[in-house]
Design a protein around this motif. Structure first.
Motif, PDB file in Angstrom:
ATOM      1  N   CYS A 141     -75.162 -72.675  91.552  1.00 40.20           N
ATOM      2  CA  CYS A 141     -76.259 -73.522  92.369  1.00 40.20           C
ATOM      3  C   CYS A 141     -77.432 -73.070  91.289  1.00 40.20           C
ATOM      4  CB  CYS A 141     -76.498 -72.932  93.462  1.00 40.20           C
ATOM      5  SG  CYS A 141     -76.779 -71.363  93.568  1.00 40.20           S
ATOM      6  N   CYS A 142     -78.509 -73.314  91.386  1.00 37.48           N
ATOM      7  CA  CYS A 142     -79.855 -72.656  90.210  1.00 37.48           C
ATOM      8  C   CYS A 142     -79.539 -70.580  90.769  1.00 37.48           C
ATOM      9  CB  CYS A 142     -80.949 -73.251  90.942  1.00 37.48           C
ATOM     10  SG  CYS A 142     -81.358 -75.201  90.335  1.00 37.48           S
ATOM     11  N   ALA A 143     -79.167 -70.909  91.066  1.00 38.54           N
ATOM     12  CA  ALA A 143     -79.924 -68.937  91.590  1.00 38.54           C
ATOM     13  C   ALA A 143     -78.505 -68.602  90.917  1.00 38.54           C
ATOM     14  CB  ALA A 143     -79.676 -68.773  93.366  1.00 38.54           C
ATOM     15  N   ILE A 144     -76.998 -68.814  91.182  1.00 40.67           N
ATOM     16  CA  ILE A 144     -75.940 -68.176  90.709  1.00 40.67           C
ATOM     17  C   ILE A 144     -76.497 -68.714  88.510  1.00 40.67           C
ATOM     18  CG2 ILE A 144     -73.420 -68.885  90.026  1.00 40.67           C
ATOM     19  CD1 ILE A 144     -73.318 -68.524  93.151  1.00 40.67           C
ATOM     20  N   ASN A 145     -76.169 -69.628  88.476  1.00 41.28           N
ATOM     21  CA  ASN A 145     -76.955 -69.396  87.294  1.00 41.28           C
ATOM     22  C   ASN A 145     -77.848 -68.433  86.547  1.00 41.28           C
ATOM     23  OD1 ASN A 145     -76.303 -71.357  84.615  1.00 41.28           O
ATOM     24  ND2 ASN A 145     -77.985 -71.600  84.628  1.00 41.28           N
ATOM     25  N   LEU A 146     -79.442 -68.785  87.254  1.00 47.32           N
ATOM     26  CA  LEU A 146     -79.983 -67.850  86.482  1.00 47.32           C
ATOM     27  C   LEU A 146     -79.739 -66.620  86.683  1.00 47.32           C
ATOM     28  CD1 LEU A 146     -83.053 -67.509  85.833  1.00 47.32           C
ATOM     29  CD2 LEU A 146     -83.491 -67.675  88.438  1.00 47.32           C
ATOM     30  N   GLU A 147     -79.147 -65.776  87.805  1.00 46.33           N
ATOM     31  CA  GLU A 147     -78.539 -64.722  87.808  1.00 46.33           C
ATOM     32  C   GLU A 147     -77.132 -64.519  86.925  1.00 46.33           C
ATOM     33  OE1 GLU A 147     -76.241 -63.849  91.260  1.00 46.33           O
ATOM     34  OE2 GLU A 147     -76.431 -61.370  91.234  1.00 46.33           O
ATOM     35  N   LYS A 148     -76.514 -65.449  86.699  1.00 44.33           N
ATOM     36  CA  LYS A 148     -75.597 -64.884  85.728  1.00 44.33           C
ATOM     37  C   LYS A 148     -76.610 -64.308  83.994  1.00 44.33           C
ATOM     38  CE  LYS A 148     -71.555 -66.794  83.894  1.00 44.33           C
ATOM     39  NZ  LYS A 148     -72.014 -68.317  82.972  1.00 44.33           N
ATOM     40  N   HIS A 149     -77.165 -65.614  83.446  1.00 45.78           N
ATOM     41  CA  HIS A 149     -78.273 -65.568  82.534  1.00 45.78           C
ATOM     42  C   HIS A 149     -78.905 -64.700  82.133  1.00 45.78           C
ATOM     43  CE1 HIS A 149     -80.485 -66.945  79.619  1.00 45.78           C
ATOM     44  NE2 HIS A 149     -81.696 -66.992  80.004  1.00 45.78           N
ATOM     45  N   MET A 150     -79.871 -63.727  83.858  1.00 52.98           N
ATOM     46  CA  MET A 150     -80.882 -63.100  83.817  1.00 52.98           C
ATOM     47  C   MET A 150     -79.517 -61.755  83.580  1.00 52.98           C
ATOM     48  SD  MET A 150     -82.970 -63.162  86.379  1.00 52.98           S
ATOM     49  CE  MET A 150     -84.094 -61.995  86.451  1.00 52.98           C
ATOM     50  N   ASP A 151     -78.455 -61.756  84.134  1.00 53.25           N
ATOM     51  CA  ASP A 151     -77.767 -60.213  83.477  1.00 53.25           C
ATOM     52  C   ASP A 151     -77.164 -60.155  82.464  1.00 53.25           C
ATOM     53  OD1 ASP A 151     -75.397 -58.481  85.408  1.00 53.25           O
ATOM     54  OD2 ASP A 151     -74.197 -59.838  83.885  1.00 53.25           O
ATOM     55  N   GLU A 152     -76.740 -61.792  81.685  1.00 49.91           N
ATOM     56  CA  GLU A 152     -76.144 -61.164  80.141  1.00 49.91           C
ATOM     57  C   GLU A 152     -77.887 -60.829  78.910  1.00 49.91           C
ATOM     58  OE1 GLU A 152     -72.989 -65.484  80.592  1.00 49.91           O
ATOM     59  OE2 GLU A 152     -75.715 -65.917  79.988  1.00 49.91           O
ATOM     60  N   VAL A 153     -77.813 -61.398  79.674  1.00 48.81           N
ATOM     61  CA  VAL A 153     -79.980 -61.122  78.930  1.00 48.81           C
ATOM     62  C   VAL A 153     -79.630 -59.334  79.073  1.00 48.81           C
ATOM     63  CG1 VAL A 153     -81.989 -61.355  78.420  1.00 48.81           C
ATOM     64  CG2 VAL A 153     -81.074 -62.764  78.594  1.00 48.81           C
ATOM     65  N   GLU A 154     -79.564 -58.994  80.093  1.00 49.25           N
ATOM     66  CA  GLU A 154     -79.924 -57.911  80.629  1.00 49.25           C
ATOM     67  C   GLU A 154     -78.613 -56.486  80.385  1.00 49.25           C
ATOM     68  OE1 GLU A 154     -79.941 -55.245  84.211  1.00 49.25           O
ATOM     69  OE2 GLU A 154     -81.353 -57.110  84.138  1.00 49.25           O
ATOM     70  N   GLN A 155     -77.526 -56.680  79.976  1.00 46.50           N
ATOM     71  CA  GLN A 155     -76.574 -56.331  79.506  1.00 46.50           C
ATOM     72  C   GLN A 155     -76.550 -56.429  77.600  1.00 46.50           C
ATOM     73  OE1 GLN A 155     -74.017 -54.690  80.572  1.00 46.50           O
ATOM     74  NE2 GLN A 155     -74.524 -55.088  82.831  1.00 46.50           N
ATOM     75  N   LYS A 156     -77.314 -57.799  77.765  1.00 47.95           N
ATOM     76  CA  LYS A 156     -77.915 -57.659  75.762  1.00 47.95           C
ATOM     77  C   LYS A 156     -78.431 -56.498  75.403  1.00 47.95           C
ATOM     78  CE  LYS A 156     -78.775 -60.954  72.381  1.00 47.95           C
ATOM     79  NZ  LYS A 156     -79.322 -61.927  71.839  1.00 47.95           N
ATOM     80  N   LYS A 157     -79.510 -56.433  76.583  1.00 49.73           N
ATOM     81  CA  LYS A 157     -80.487 -55.206  76.017  1.00 49.73           C
ATOM     82  C   LYS A 157     -80.532 -53.796  75.769  1.00 49.73           C
ATOM     83  CE  LYS A 157     -84.719 -57.801  77.746  1.00 49.73           C
ATOM     84  NZ  LYS A 157     -85.410 -57.959  79.336  1.00 49.73           N
ATOM     85  N   LYS A 158     -79.193 -53.737  76.515  1.00 51.05           N
ATOM     86  CA  LYS A 158     -78.153 -52.687  76.972  1.00 51.05           C
ATOM     87  C   LYS A 158     -77.645 -52.001  75.938  1.00 51.05           C
ATOM     88  CE  LYS A 158     -78.194 -51.809  82.044  1.00 51.05           C
ATOM     89  NZ  LYS A 158     -77.410 -51.805  83.242  1.00 51.05           N
ATOM     90  N   SER A 159     -77.034 -53.345  75.364  1.00 52.72           N
ATOM     91  CA  SER A 159     -76.072 -52.583  74.557  1.00 52.72           C
ATOM     92  C   SER A 159     -76.921 -52.415  73.135  1.00 52.72           C
ATOM     93  CB  SER A 159     -74.886 -53.941  74.091  1.00 52.72           C
ATOM     94  OG  SER A 159     -75.621 -54.664  73.697  1.00 52.72           O
ATOM     95  N   GLU A 160     -78.030 -53.135  72.377  1.00 56.58           N
ATOM     96  CA  GLU A 160     -78.344 -53.336  71.929  1.00 56.58           C
ATOM     97  C   GLU A 160     -79.636 -51.801  71.515  1.00 56.58           C
ATOM     98  OE1 GLU A 160     -79.730 -57.684  71.201  1.00 56.58           O
ATOM     99  OE2 GLU A 160     -81.425 -56.587  71.958  1.00 56.58           O
ATOM    100  N   LYS A 161     -79.858 -51.668  72.561  1.00 60.46           N
ATOM    101  CA  LYS A 161     -80.398 -49.738  73.117  1.00 60.46           C
ATOM    102  C   LYS A 161     -79.256 -48.536  72.504  1.00 60.46           C
ATOM    103  CE  LYS A 161     -84.033 -50.405  76.377  1.00 60.46           C
ATOM    104  NZ  LYS A 161     -84.078 -50.103  78.213  1.00 60.46           N
ATOM    105  N   VAL A 162     -77.887 -49.075  73.401  1.00 61.29           N
ATOM    106  CA  VAL A 162     -76.928 -47.983  72.513  1.00 61.29           C
ATOM    107  C   VAL A 162     -77.074 -48.211  71.071  1.00 61.29           C
ATOM    108  CG1 VAL A 162     -74.509 -48.019  73.032  1.00 61.29           C
ATOM    109  CG2 VAL A 162     -75.870 -48.099  74.921  1.00 61.29           C
ATOM    110  N   GLU A 163     -77.120 -49.130  70.407  1.00 57.77           N
ATOM    111  CA  GLU A 163     -77.209 -49.249  68.667  1.00 57.77           C
ATOM    112  C   GLU A 163     -78.297 -48.776  68.526  1.00 57.77           C
ATOM    113  OE1 GLU A 163     -75.854 -53.059  67.820  1.00 57.77           O
ATOM    114  OE2 GLU A 163     -74.473 -53.543  68.743  1.00 57.77           O
ATOM    115  N   LEU A 164     -78.800 -48.693  68.638  1.00 58.02           N
ATOM    116  CA  LEU A 164     -80.568 -48.038  68.166  1.00 58.02           C
ATOM    117  C   LEU A 164     -80.236 -46.531  68.582  1.00 58.02           C
ATOM    118  CD1 LEU A 164     -83.117 -49.691  69.754  1.00 58.02           C
ATOM    119  CD2 LEU A 164     -82.413 -49.418  67.171  1.00 58.02           C
TER     120      LEU A 164
END
Lengths: 396, 122
Positions: free
Chosen positions: A373-396
């Motif tokens: 549903c919209c909510a699940i897709n939104l949550e999945k997308h938000m989680d992906e963005v959060e994971q990406k931000k975390k991995s970018e921080k680790v690389e720095l």
């Protein structure tokens, strides 16, 4: 109004060029007091008229009807509604979904979508009259159940500017027309509970505060409050309003009773102020919980529950089955939908809140259906963005 | 809301489907809104001899996939590259602001196709 007068009255309205469905929508308060038989007569009239429209204006749908040996001659009253051929909801995801249109594309005003975990969107297309009936119908339900005309809404969902066609966002954002102040706190797929607390505290003493969003985001706020031992004091008439499903993209399900209890504890509101709503982007209505947490179906829409082993058989209230929806508010496509949701209807048509209506209880998706549903897709997308931000921080 | 080019290509698409022995497949997608297009392409040396698409999304994006497929069939990579930016923009006709994202979709389709220049028929 007497049972036999319902159809006559609505036919007379039609006869002088008025919209019977519009009358039903603006008379929602009164119709919620009607007995079940009267409401069924109303549904029988509105849905049979709507069926006739789609039969006469939709080549694809007429073919489906002819294959099922059903024509407008066969659909006259409420007792005939179960014969109306339905559209499986996954047809709205198909590449040739233009066949579903009962109006030409150049009359379509708005496309709305919902996207599940597969990433394939379900698209429903509405013409001007359908948009009118959809908006008026949802506002009538919002007003009837919540009586909002002031206050402040903390919106835990992205602004429509970020996702202009997402059904859940469109429906929830309609609350903004009823409040004095609103704040959307999901920005670029990110939500910070600290900001939500700050906004709620700023509104204290100035507005009755409400929190509106999909369960997973309200849950995130409440979990943050719990973790940091923060207890907010919302207002006497504050509400927490949810739309978008309780299953998370990880497969975990948020417990409704735990959610109610923790909202009550950390927001200082009664559990009865937590209200869930149910709706499909392919239909034009929302079933909304009253103070007894019963989800009331709009009385112009009919929910028919079918035996999951034989979908031609209706099951009685109290028995679980696959939900079929007959929604007469759509003129642009037949909103006679075979959903992928397993539900049951409450046995008592009369609710303690004083409203008479079908009351739906959502159980789960049917076996094999996409969890989405919209909510699940939104949550999945938000989680992906959060994971990406975390991995970018680790690389720095 | 929809111009006649979009109405025509959405309502009567001429290149929907798949090519089983395709030489190239282009995929573009947006994880949030879900607009997704797959285009299968069959080559004869550097000429595109067939293109079929499957598109999921708004009416304008589905029409865009059909317009793009129709445009590239029968052309060489060089001929396709030669089309100016202005000509590309005109391919979809006049769009409403809410449909403008389909110009990006069209641009992305051209870019992805460019990346396959030099691929040969199987």
């Amino acid at each position: 109004m007497k049972n036999s007068n319902v159809k006559n009255a609505f036919e007379q309205l039609n006869g002088v060029g008025l919209n019977p469905l519009g009358t039903a929508i603006t008379s929602l308060k009164e119709i919620f007091t009607w007995e079940e038989a009267q409401q069924n007569e109303l549904k029988g009239y509105l849905i049979s008229q709507n069926f006739k429209h789609h039969y006469e204006n939709n080549v694809f749908y007429q073919k489906v009807c002819k294959e099922s040996n059903v024509s407008p001659e066969d659909i006259k009253t409420f007792d005939d509604l179960h014969k109306i051929p339905v559209i499986p909801v996954n047809m709205f995801k198909q590449t040739d979904s233009h066949m579903l249109l009962s109006k030409p594309l150049n009359e379509i005003e708005f496309e709305m979508r919902s996207t599940g975990t597969s990433g394939i969107p379900s698209l429903s297309r509405r013409d001007s009259d359908t948009v009118d009936q959809c908006l008026f119908g949802i506002y009538a339900m919002y007003r009837n159940i919540f009586k909002f005309s002031k206050g402040a809404g903390l919106f835990l969902f992205p602004s429509p500017e970020e996702v202009p066609e997402m059904g859940m966002v469109k429906a929830l954002n309609m609350f903004s027309g009823l409040f004095d102040a609103t704040k959307c706190l999901v920005k670029r797929a990110s939500f910070k509970p600290e900001e939500a607390i700050e906004v709620l505290e700023n509104w204290e003493g100035r507005h009755t505060r409400h929190i509106i969003g999909p369960p997973f985001l309200v849950y995130k706020l409440v979990k943050y409050l719990k973790k940091n031992n923060i207890r907010l004091n919302l207002d006497k008439n504050s509400k927490v309003i949810n739309l978008g499903g309780w299953k998370r993209f990880t497969g975990m399900e948020i417990s409704r009773s735990e959610f109610n209890q923790e909202c009550s504890e950390y927001l200082n509101i009664p559990e009865s102020a937590v209200r869930d709503m149910y709706g499909l982007v392919e239909t034009n209505g929302l079933s909304i919980e009253c103070e007894f947490q019963n989800k009331h179906v709009s009385p112009w829409t009919h929910f028919s529950i079918r035996d999951h082993k034989d979908i031609n058989k209706e099951v009685r209230p109290g028995r679980r089955g696959v939900l079929f929806i007959y929604d007469p508010t759509s003129l642009s496509y037949p909103a006679f939908i075979q959903t992928e949701d397993l539900v049951y209807l409450k046995e008592n048509h009369q609710c303690e809140c004083g409203r008479n209506s079908q009351q739906v209880v959502y159980l789960s998706r049917i076996k094999g259906a996409e969890i989405g549903c919209c909510a699940i897709n939104l949550e999945k997308h938000m989680d992906e963005v959060e994971q990406k931000k975390k991995s970018e921080k680790v690389e720095l | 809301m929809y111009n006649s080019v979009i109405v025509d290509h959405f309502t009567n698409p001429s290149n929907t489907g798949e090519i089983t022995d395709k030489d190239i497949q282009i995929k573009i997608g947006n994880s949030v809104c879900g607009d997704t297009i797959f285009i299968d392409i069959k080559l004869d040396r550097d000429h595109i001899i067939n293109a079929k698409f499957k598109a999921y999304g708004c009416a304008t994006s589905i029409a865009t996939a059909d317009i793009f497929s129709e445009y590239i069939i029968g052309k060489s990579f060089k001929e396709i590259q030669d089309i100016s930016v202005t000509e590309r923009k005109e391919m979809l006709g006049e769009l409403d602001p809410s449909q403008m994202h389909c110009l990006h979709i069209l641009e992305e389709l051209f870019t992805k196709l460019d990346e396959h220049q030099g691929d040969t028929a199987c």
